[in-house]
Design a protein around this motif. Structure first.
Motif, short mmCIF file in Angstrom:
data_model
loop_
_atom_site.label_atom_id
_atom_site.label_comp_id
_atom_site.label_asym_id
_atom_site.label_seq_id
_atom_site.Cartn_x
_atom_site.Cartn_y
_atom_site.Cartn_z
N ALA A 220 1.02 -1.12 -0.10
CA ALA A 220 0.01 0.00 0.03
C ALA A 220 0.75 1.12 -0.04
O ALA A 220 0.72 2.31 -0.74
N THR A 221 1.86 1.14 0.76
CA THR A 221 2.79 2.32 0.93
C THR A 221 3.55 2.62 -0.40
O THR A 221 3.67 3.67 -0.95
N TRP A 222 4.02 1.43 -1.05
CA TRP A 222 4.74 1.67 -2.32
C TRP A 222 3.56 2.09 -3.53
O TRP A 222 4.01 3.13 -4.33
N ALA A 223 2.46 1.52 -3.54
CA ALA A 223 1.47 2.17 -4.41
C ALA A 223 1.50 3.49 -4.56
O ALA A 223 1.37 4.19 -5.24
N LEU A 224 1.23 4.16 -3.08
CA LEU A 224 0.96 5.61 -3.07
C LEU A 224 2.02 6.31 -3.35
O LEU A 224 1.95 7.27 -4.17
N VAL A 225 3.35 5.95 -3.22
CA VAL A 225 4.42 6.61 -3.46
C VAL A 225 4.81 6.43 -5.06
O VAL A 225 4.91 7.70 -5.47
N ASN A 226 4.56 5.46 -5.73
CA ASN A 226 4.53 5.20 -6.93
C ASN A 226 3.83 6.33 -7.88
O ASN A 226 4.26 6.76 -8.75
N ALA A 227 2.38 5.90 -7.30
CA ALA A 227 1.45 6.95 -8.01
C ALA A 227 1.57 8.42 -8.01
O ALA A 227 1.77 9.17 -8.95
N GLY A 228 2.11 8.72 -6.81
CA GLY A 228 2.50 10.29 -6.64
C GLY A 228 3.60 10.78 -7.29
O GLY A 228 3.41 11.76 -7.88
#
Length: 354
Positions: A220-228
């Motif tokens: 979940a953390t990775w997905a947010l950072v990647n998307a951002g």
């Protein structure tokens, strides 16, 4: 490693008796993302507008090919010390055969359009050029043999030096206009990392399997950072792209492990087991479905069209494979005896990129 081996589900026999389940899931995710990218961008280019699937393609761009190449190098340490004849047969001739067969097929479909623009003599030159400049969607299997040979030739060189040079090439953003050169510089670090850091990759998978809640939180953390970073436009920056490539590869490995642990979405595992089938053949059902949907206008929404074309690309490739087997056209997906330069392996030969 053995405890993670599984067979294909759905009553379909796997290409080998035991496989690493999370590897097949990860490859399945990767090959679907590859088909999705070509399908979405092709539809949007033809239609002159974008749809909701464009967001998914942009999100996956930082890690789609890095993960595929990393997994391709994962088991290389098991075979890199083979004699050159056997090594070249398995790692060069194998992919070269499929490249020649399928570049000829792809070119056959596109030749009339090329001829209408440039004339038939130029078409012949373009075909010959495809053996220097990878054609269409086939650049991945064009590049893999180069990676295999370079890695074997440099195996006596200090690995850290090779890795640092490969990382520097990725961050340098080298653009020569030649696909093989540019993609080598951009992707070799991931392939070499799969070879060099395989024990750590398997350790990551084991941790994800043993601690699923922590793995989900990390995803979940990775997905947010990647998307951002993608939304901000920073994902293309030198060092950032390298970090995102490895982070995304770890995320796909973790996702594949969690899916294997839960035995969910077995179709993705099957796609991973037969990723080379999909990679070789998806262009035809993809292009046909795109043309049909856009010309008829049955579906107005471009995002939905893109999704349908993606599904057709994956399922259509598998359907072509099954038809080829039933029509005794196995040469499309299996290398005939005449094209082996080392003793043939026993058992089925249809494998995903190893």
């Amino acid at each position: 490693m053995a405890r993670s081996g599984t067979k294909a589900g759905g009553g379909l026999k796997a290409p080998s008796a035991a496989r690493i389940d999370w590897v097949d899931y990860a490859k399945g995710i990767c090959i679907v993302m590859v088909v999705m990218m070509h399908s979405v961008l092709g539809v949007e280019l033809a239609a002159g507008q974008t749809g909701f699937m464009h967001v998914a393609v942009a999100f996956a761009k930082p890690f789609r090919m890095p993960d595929f190449f990393l997994i391709s190098g994962l088991f290389l340490s098991l075979v890199i010390d083979r004699d050159w004849r056997t090594y070249l047969d398995r790692k060069v001739v194998h992919f070269a055969y499929f490249y020649v067969v399928w570049v000829t097929i792809q070119f056959g479909f596109k030749a009339p359009a090329f001829a209408a623009e440039t004339g038939w003599p130029r078409v012949g030159l373009l075909y010959l050029e495809s053996f220097i400049e990878p054609f269409g969607t086939l650049w991945f299997i064009y590049l893999l043999p180069i990676f295999f040979v370079v890695t074997k030739l440099t195996r006596r060189v200090p690995p850290l030096a090779i890795w640092l040079l490969a990382a520097a090439l990725e961050t340098a953003r080298i653009t020569t206009g030649w696909t093989a050169i540019d993609e080598f510089c951009s992707r070799f670090v991931y392939f070499y990392s799969g070879y060099l850091f395989a024990p750590y990759v398997f350790a990551l998978s084991d941790r994800a399997r043993n601690h699923p809640a922590l793995a989900l939180a990390a995803l979940a953390t990775w997905a947010l950072v990647n998307a951002g970073l993608v939304a901000w436009g920073a994902s293309e920056w030198g060092i950032v792209s390298l970090v995102l490539g490895f982070a995304g590869a770890c995320a796909i490995i973790t996702t594949g492990t969690l899916l294997a642990r839960a035995q969910w979405l077995n179709f993705l595992r099957f796609c991973g087991e037969h990723s080379i089938v999909i990679y070789l053949a998806f262009f035809l059902p993809m292009a046909a479905t795109r043309t049909l949907l856009l010309r008829t206008g049955i579906i107005a929404d471009i995002g939905t069209v893109s999704l349908m074309v993606t599904i057709a690309g994956v399922l259509g490739a598998l359907a072509i494979w099954q038809v080829a087997l039933r029509l005794n056209a196995r040469f499309l997906f299996e290398r005939p005896d005449a094209f082996w330069i080392a003793p043939r392996k026993s058992g089925p030969m249809l494998q995903a990129a190893e």
